[in-house]
Scaffold this motif. Structure first.
Motif, mmCIF file in Angstrom:
data_model
loop_
_atom_site.group_PDB
_atom_site.id
_atom_site.type_symbol
_atom_site.label_atom_id
_atom_site.label_comp_id
_atom_site.label_asym_id
_atom_site.label_seq_id
_atom_site.Cartn_x
_atom_site.Cartn_y
_atom_site.Cartn_z
ATOM 1 N N LYS A 413 0.838 -1.199 0.000
ATOM 2 C CA LYS A 413 0.000 0.000 0.000
ATOM 3 C C LYS A 413 0.874 1.250 0.000
ATOM 4 O O LYS A 413 0.615 2.212 -0.735
ATOM 5 C CB LYS A 413 -0.936 0.003 1.204
ATOM 6 C CG LYS A 413 -2.081 -0.990 1.100
ATOM 7 C CD LYS A 413 -3.014 -0.883 2.296
ATOM 8 C CE LYS A 413 -4.177 -1.864 2.169
ATOM 9 N NZ LYS A 413 -5.069 -1.817 3.349
ATOM 10 N N SER A 414 1.912 1.242 0.829
ATOM 11 C CA SER A 414 2.830 2.380 0.854
ATOM 12 C C SER A 414 3.507 2.545 -0.495
ATOM 13 O O SER A 414 3.625 3.662 -1.013
ATOM 14 C CB SER A 414 3.882 2.184 1.951
ATOM 15 O OG SER A 414 3.286 2.109 3.221
ATOM 16 N N CYS A 415 3.973 1.440 -1.066
ATOM 17 C CA CYS A 415 4.634 1.494 -2.371
ATOM 18 C C CYS A 415 3.682 2.021 -3.443
ATOM 19 O O CYS A 415 4.063 2.841 -4.292
ATOM 20 C CB CYS A 415 5.145 0.113 -2.770
ATOM 21 S SG CYS A 415 6.428 -0.563 -1.691
ATOM 22 N N PHE A 416 2.437 1.564 -3.406
ATOM 23 C CA PHE A 416 1.448 1.974 -4.401
ATOM 24 C C PHE A 416 1.152 3.470 -4.298
ATOM 25 O O PHE A 416 1.046 4.166 -5.313
ATOM 26 C CB PHE A 416 0.177 1.150 -4.199
ATOM 27 C CG PHE A 416 -0.938 1.498 -5.148
ATOM 28 C CD1 PHE A 416 -0.807 1.280 -6.510
ATOM 29 C CD2 PHE A 416 -2.125 2.025 -4.673
ATOM 30 C CE1 PHE A 416 -1.839 1.593 -7.388
ATOM 31 C CE2 PHE A 416 -3.165 2.332 -5.533
ATOM 32 C CZ PHE A 416 -3.024 2.118 -6.895
ATOM 33 N N LEU A 417 1.026 3.991 -3.088
ATOM 34 C CA LEU A 417 0.696 5.405 -2.928
ATOM 35 C C LEU A 417 1.787 6.319 -3.454
ATOM 36 O O LEU A 417 1.530 7.482 -3.762
ATOM 37 C CB LEU A 417 0.409 5.717 -1.456
ATOM 38 C CG LEU A 417 -0.863 5.105 -0.865
ATOM 39 C CD1 LEU A 417 -1.150 5.685 0.515
ATOM 40 C CD2 LEU A 417 -2.062 5.324 -1.773
ATOM 41 N N CYS A 418 3.010 5.811 -3.569
ATOM 42 C CA CYS A 418 4.091 6.626 -4.141
ATOM 43 C C CYS A 418 3.772 7.058 -5.567
ATOM 44 O O CYS A 418 4.242 8.103 -6.035
ATOM 45 C CB CYS A 418 5.404 5.844 -4.129
ATOM 46 S SG CYS A 418 6.070 5.543 -2.468
ATOM 47 N N LEU A 419 2.957 6.278 -6.259
ATOM 48 C CA LEU A 419 2.614 6.599 -7.643
ATOM 49 C C LEU A 419 1.761 7.850 -7.747
ATOM 50 O O LEU A 419 1.625 8.422 -8.837
ATOM 51 C CB LEU A 419 1.875 5.417 -8.277
ATOM 52 C CG LEU A 419 2.656 4.093 -8.314
ATOM 53 C CD1 LEU A 419 1.740 2.961 -8.739
ATOM 54 C CD2 LEU A 419 3.844 4.190 -9.243
ATOM 55 N N SER A 420 1.207 8.320 -6.642
ATOM 56 C CA SER A 420 0.339 9.496 -6.671
ATOM 57 C C SER A 420 1.104 10.778 -6.974
ATOM 58 O O SER A 420 0.495 11.783 -7.355
ATOM 59 C CB SER A 420 -0.385 9.646 -5.327
ATOM 60 O OG SER A 420 0.549 9.885 -4.283
ATOM 61 N N LEU A 421 2.419 10.777 -6.830
ATOM 62 C CA LEU A 421 3.194 11.991 -7.045
ATOM 63 C C LEU A 421 3.418 12.307 -8.513
ATOM 64 O O LEU A 421 3.712 13.451 -8.865
ATOM 65 C CB LEU A 421 4.568 11.876 -6.362
ATOM 66 C CG LEU A 421 4.690 12.470 -4.967
ATOM 67 C CD1 LEU A 421 3.829 11.701 -3.985
ATOM 68 C CD2 LEU A 421 6.141 12.474 -4.515
ATOM 69 N N TYR A 422 3.278 11.315 -9.371
ATOM 70 C CA TYR A 422 3.682 11.506 -10.764
ATOM 71 C C TYR A 422 2.562 12.124 -11.586
ATOM 72 O O TYR A 422 1.388 11.811 -11.393
ATOM 73 C CB TYR A 422 4.110 10.168 -11.362
ATOM 74 C CG TYR A 422 5.348 9.618 -10.705
ATOM 75 C CD1 TYR A 422 6.614 9.975 -11.148
ATOM 76 C CD2 TYR A 422 5.260 8.764 -9.609
ATOM 77 C CE1 TYR A 422 7.758 9.492 -10.531
ATOM 78 C CE2 TYR A 422 6.395 8.269 -8.985
ATOM 79 C CZ TYR A 422 7.640 8.642 -9.447
ATOM 80 O OH TYR A 422 8.767 8.166 -8.827
ATOM 81 N N PRO A 423 2.919 13.017 -12.530
ATOM 82 C CA PRO A 423 1.889 13.668 -13.357
ATOM 83 C C PRO A 423 1.234 12.686 -14.308
ATOM 84 O O PRO A 423 1.670 11.539 -14.472
ATOM 85 C CB PRO A 423 2.687 14.738 -14.127
ATOM 86 C CG PRO A 423 4.092 14.254 -14.130
ATOM 87 C CD PRO A 423 4.273 13.504 -12.843
ATOM 88 N N GLU A 424 0.189 13.147 -14.948
ATOM 89 C CA GLU A 424 -0.595 12.307 -15.849
ATOM 90 C C GLU A 424 0.274 11.723 -16.956
ATOM 91 O O GLU A 424 1.035 12.427 -17.611
ATOM 92 C CB GLU A 424 -1.736 13.128 -16.460
ATOM 93 C CG GLU A 424 -2.745 13.600 -15.438
ATOM 94 C CD GLU A 424 -3.585 14.768 -15.920
ATOM 95 O OE1 GLU A 424 -4.756 14.824 -15.537
ATOM 96 O OE2 GLU A 424 -3.060 15.605 -16.676
ATOM 97 N N ASP A 425 0.152 10.414 -17.128
ATOM 98 C CA ASP A 425 0.825 9.683 -18.203
ATOM 99 C C ASP A 425 2.339 9.847 -18.177
ATOM 100 O O ASP A 425 3.002 9.836 -19.209
ATOM 101 C CB ASP A 425 0.281 10.115 -19.567
ATOM 102 C CG ASP A 425 0.319 8.973 -20.562
ATOM 103 O OD1 ASP A 425 -0.390 7.989 -20.341
ATOM 104 O OD2 ASP A 425 1.086 9.055 -21.527
ATOM 105 N N CYS A 426 2.881 9.968 -17.012
ATOM 106 C CA CYS A 426 4.335 10.097 -16.854
ATOM 107 C C CYS A 426 4.979 8.710 -16.904
ATOM 108 O O CYS A 426 4.467 7.758 -16.310
ATOM 109 C CB CYS A 426 4.653 10.763 -15.519
ATOM 110 S SG CYS A 426 6.416 10.919 -15.153
ATOM 111 N N GLU A 427 6.088 8.593 -17.625
ATOM 112 C CA GLU A 427 6.865 7.362 -17.618
ATOM 113 C C GLU A 427 7.758 7.370 -16.374
ATOM 114 O O GLU A 427 8.552 8.277 -16.174
ATOM 115 C CB GLU A 427 7.718 7.234 -18.884
ATOM 116 C CG GLU A 427 6.901 6.948 -20.127
ATOM 117 C CD GLU A 427 7.780 6.618 -21.317
ATOM 118 O OE1 GLU A 427 8.959 6.278 -21.110
ATOM 119 O OE2 GLU A 427 7.289 6.720 -22.449
ATOM 120 N N ILE A 428 7.619 6.349 -15.553
ATOM 121 C CA ILE A 428 8.295 6.282 -14.262
ATOM 122 C C ILE A 428 9.393 5.235 -14.331
ATOM 123 O O ILE A 428 9.147 4.105 -14.787
ATOM 124 C CB ILE A 428 7.282 5.906 -13.152
ATOM 125 C CG1 ILE A 428 6.065 6.834 -13.195
ATOM 126 C CG2 ILE A 428 7.947 5.949 -11.783
ATOM 127 C CD1 ILE A 428 4.878 6.317 -12.399
#
Length: 850
Positions: A413-428
């Motif tokens: 859950k913690s790892c998943f929430l990290c994805l909230s920082l990235y802008p729309e359609d950003c390649e991570i």
């Protein structure tokens, strides 16, 4: 996500308590009480998380508990820093007796007692909301013995699609019929129905590759930005221009496309398209059968962008049979997509029916069930919860995603929430995510696993659950970059804001992304802030005023600072000279920052660093010697630092290093530099990148250094800009360990391959990449013999203009080969364009893969 916060904190606390009181001293009693109370609560925290959405009082209680845990974690971190600092004064007991620490001792003890009292009250009250009793201490298992995920790597092909063959042929036929002007095709439908998937299949189709001389994919998700769209189009055309003048950008695009047949995909276009799209479409050259595919949720948007009704495709939901096929391909991937239990099939079909034929919902549900034990009651529980979610959510996609989140293990859950920082359609990038997770303690270190390997497990846990989409893979199939579906992003942003993990305001959130120019909207300092990361999109840069950068150092509990891809208006001095105040920092990335010419003395104070990334700092000449005192360092990346002379002597003392990239050994007369011999003591090393330019960098006694690194799995040897004939015989003796899994040889200067590059010396090598250099042929030992052949599964040969090699010989000596990637190798003989049974790209001599 209180269950996730508690799990992370307990992991850190239990590790600290094992240090025989050296860190906690006389706070041990309070911390042990806190540990026991939290263990007792873990049994019902997950249920409380699920039910808090329906009970506002419970939600308030859980928010209060979360804040208490965060505060306790900060106190624990302060105790560690105080203890480590006091060792230089008069031993570990100075935490208690050294006069300047007496106020710290008093305040810390007082605050811990208050936290314990509040948590005890919460523990007594929460069960009444849930209707469940508190378990006894004997019934609570040690949290570090909890089972880990069943699958620690990808277990199915993320690119597989089901049920769109007819749709694909229909759109392709339209494209093949295009002649005059620019054909506009619309793919219109609800979220999660597979619009983007269909467009991707058509875009990557070989027939379309042959038809269109230029292809561009632009993700328009969210509020359209004309400048960003134009830059994205240019990047697709191989131009990394980051200019600000839209007119100039459009003129460049026109020049690239003039006289060419092109295909442009505008993916996930929302509202407000009229103005920016008219400017772009008017600036594109017409004719030659060029075409545009627009994916959108509304017919009005497609019409506004010039799509006629007869060229509008509306994907249908999957049929009952195709829905079940897609679900079982994911849910039973470990068994080849086959369900052997009639009971599980009945429940699985019930879940699939609730997904309404929407591929995104089906894949999320399948990924969730992949991690469930194959027991009837476990599956039935999920099916019942799905029914509850459907009653609350608007649509089966969000219900499926919501349930997928709730079923995640706490650490994910913690790892998943990290994805909230990235802008729309950003390649991570996968590396940034994993380094972040390690630095904040989100990765559980159980069963003796190394942190980098455990981080890879977490990443696989999210990809297998279909919560992360794969964007780019290496030729080996290893994921390099990823992104998230816009509906997954909606969910993760909502969860992150609810839990103050991240959010639109900077005053209270604990994680913040840097995108574009740093200005007043970044309200610093924020004493709650844990992570500040560059989340800029590919090909773009951050611009930071040095005066604003200094404010970063006022966030005293910052664990993660990633300011990669950043240009500072004057210099980095304002930030780096004060960075020593960030005593809790565990991850620092200055990758590709400008201007960075040296690492200042203030970094020496960062004794808790676990990840240090200085890659792509082309003007960096020296790495300071104090880096060798960072005992906790697990990742050191100085790759692509062209001016770096060598790494400092004493690097071998960093016994926790697991990844070392860009290692430039010192020559014999560079007495302050690190020699290859020091690598001998890095027994935890898993990934190593060597940069060699001349023979003097390899000592006479270095022959067996790499052989002794028995845990090494991935090795890169680059001889870029090498000179002198003495390097070849020296490198010929630098044998890798027999256990090596993957080898990359770049810019090798010899005409013949190194002597150790043979199936006798590397008996379990799975992937081999050779790029650039002077190779003309391979030695006799490379080809093995009848009893000894390569175990290689993936082979990449690139830019080897003089290399001669016959395909029949390769097939004979590499019987397990399934992936071949060849480009710019004109003297290879009889390499096929395609071969049945091969995955990935296979090209004949001289051809360049797309």
């Amino acid at each position: 996500m209180v269950d996730a916060v508690v799990t992370v904190f307990l992991e850190k606390l239990l590790n600290a308590l094992e240090e025989e009181g050296r860190v906690l001293f006389d706070f041990r009693e309070q911390f042990e009480r806190l540990r026991d109370e939290l263990r007792l609560m873990q049994s019902f925290l997950k249920d409380a998380e699920r039910l808090k959405r329906k009970n506002e009082t419970l939600r308030t209680v859980m928010i209060g508990l979360r804040e208490l845990i965060y505060e306790a974690e900060d106190i624990l971190a302060d105790c560690k820093v105080q203890s480590e600092g006091s060792q230089d004064i008069s031993g570990w007991y100075a935490v208690c007796f050294y006069p300047t620490n007496l106020p710290f001792k008093y305040q810390t003890g007082k605050r811990l007692r208050e936290i314990n009292e509040k948590i005890t009250r919460i523990k007594q009250n929460i069960p009444s909301f849930l209707g469940v009793p508190i378990l006894s201490q004997a019934e609570i298992a040690d949290s570090r013995n909890l089972p880990v995920d069943r699958w620690s790597s990808s277990v199915f092909d993320h690119s597989q699609v089901v049920g769109i063959e007819g749709d694909t042929r229909k759109v392709k036929n339209w494209l093949l019929e295009a002649k005059d002007g620019i054909l506009a095709i619309g793919v219109v439908g609800m979220g999660g129905v597979g619009k983007t998937t269909l467009a991707q299949v058509v875009f990557n189709d070989r027939e379309m590759e042959a038809r269109f001389e230029r292809r561009m994919w632009v993700s328009v998700t969210g509020t359209p930005n004309e400048k960003r769209i134009l830059r994205s189009m240019l990047r697709n055309l191989g131009d990394m221009n980051v200019g600000d003048d839209c007119g100039e950008l459009l003129r460049k695009i026109n020049q690239y496309l003039l006289g060419k047949r092109f295909l442009l995909v505008m993916d996930d276009v929302g509202e407000n398209t009229n103005t920016w799209w008219r400017k772009i479409s008017d600036g594109l050259p017409k004719g030659n059968g060029s075409s545009i595919i627009i994916t959108t949720r509304t017919k009005e948007v497609a019409t506004m962008m010039g799509v006629e009704e007869e060229r509008t495709h509306r994907p249908k939901v999957l049929s009952k049979d195709d829905s079940w096929l897609l679900f079982r391909n994911v849910a039973f991937a470990a068994n080849g997509g086959i369900c052997t239990s009639s009971e599980l099939e009945n429940i699985g079909r019930e879940i699939v029916h609730k997904c309404g034929g929407l591929p995104l919902a089906i894949k999320a549900a399948g990924g969730m069930m992949l991690y469930q034990q194959p027991y009837y009651h476990d599956w039935k529980r999920i099916a019942d919860h799905f029914r509850d979610e459907l009653a609350e959510e608007d649509g089966s996609v969000m219900a499926s995603l919501e349930l997928s989140y709730e079923e995640l293990p706490s650490h994910l859950k913690s790892c998943f929430l990290c994805l909230s920082l990235y802008p729309e359609d950003c390649e991570i990038t996968k590396e940034q995510l994993i380094h972040w997770w390690i630095a904040e303690g989100f990765v559980p270190l159980r069963r003796g696993r190394l942190s980098t390997e455990a981080g890879e497990d977490c990443f696989s846990g999210l990809t297998n659950r279909c919560l992360i989409e794969v964007v780019e893979k290496s030729y080996t199939g290893a994921i390099q970059t990823c992104k998230i579906h816009d509906m997954v992003r909606d969910l993760v942003i909502k969860k992150a804001e609810d839990d103050a993990f991240s959010g639109p305001t900077t005053a209270s959130c604990r994680h913040l992304g840097i995108e574009g120019d740093i200005d007043r909207k970044y309200d610093m300092p924020n004493q709650k802030l844990r992570a500040l990361l560059s989340t800029i999109k590919t090909g773009e840069v951050n611009k930071v005023a040095s005066s604003n950068a200094k404010k970063f150092c006022d966030c005293r509990y910052l664990r993660v600072l990633d300011i990669s891809k950043t240009i500072f208006d004057k210099s980095l001095t304002g930030l780096l000279d004060h960075i020593g105040f960030l005593q809790h920092l565990t991850y620092l990335s200055l990758s590709n920052t400008h201007p960075l010419t040296e690492v200042p003395p203030a970094l020496e104070e960062l004794r808790n660093l676990q990840v240090l990334d200085l890659s792509y700092c082309q003007n960096l000449k020296m790495l300071p010697s104090y880096v060798t005192t960072f005992e906790k360092l697990t990742v050191l990346d100085v790759s692509h630092c062209g001016s770096l002379r060598y790494l400092p002597k004493g690097l071998g003392s960093l016994s926790n290093l697991q990844i070392l990239l860009g290692f430039k050994p010192a020559k014999s007369n560079q007495l302050e530099g690190c020699r290859i011999a020091e690598l001998r003591s890095l027994t935890k090393l898993r990934r190593l990148g060597l940069q060699l330019t001349q023979g003097d960098e390899i000592g006479d006694n270095d022959d067996n250094v790499l052989v002794g690194l028995r845990g090494l799995q991935f090795l890169v040897i680059s001889c870029f800009d090498s000179h002198g004939d003495d390097l070849i015989p020296k490198l010929d003796k630098l044998s890798p360990p027999q256990q090596l899994h993957e080898l990359s040889l770049r810019f090798y200067p010899g005409k013949m391959n190194p002597g150790w590059l043979n199936p006798f010396s590397l008996p379990i090598l799975r992937y081999l990449s050779i790029s650039s250099g002077n190779l003309t042929n391979m030695s006799q030992r490379f080809w093995g013999d009848g009893d000894n052949t390569w175990k290689i599964e993936g082979l990449m040969l690139e830019s080897l203009s003089d290399l001669g090699m016959e395909w029949s010989m390769v097939q004979q000596v590499m019987p397990r080969l399934r992936i071949v990637n060849v480009s710019w190798c004109p003297d290879l003989d009889s390499f096929p364009i395609e071969d049945v049974g091969f995955r990935g790209g296979v090209w004949k001599k001289g051809e360049r893969p797309s």
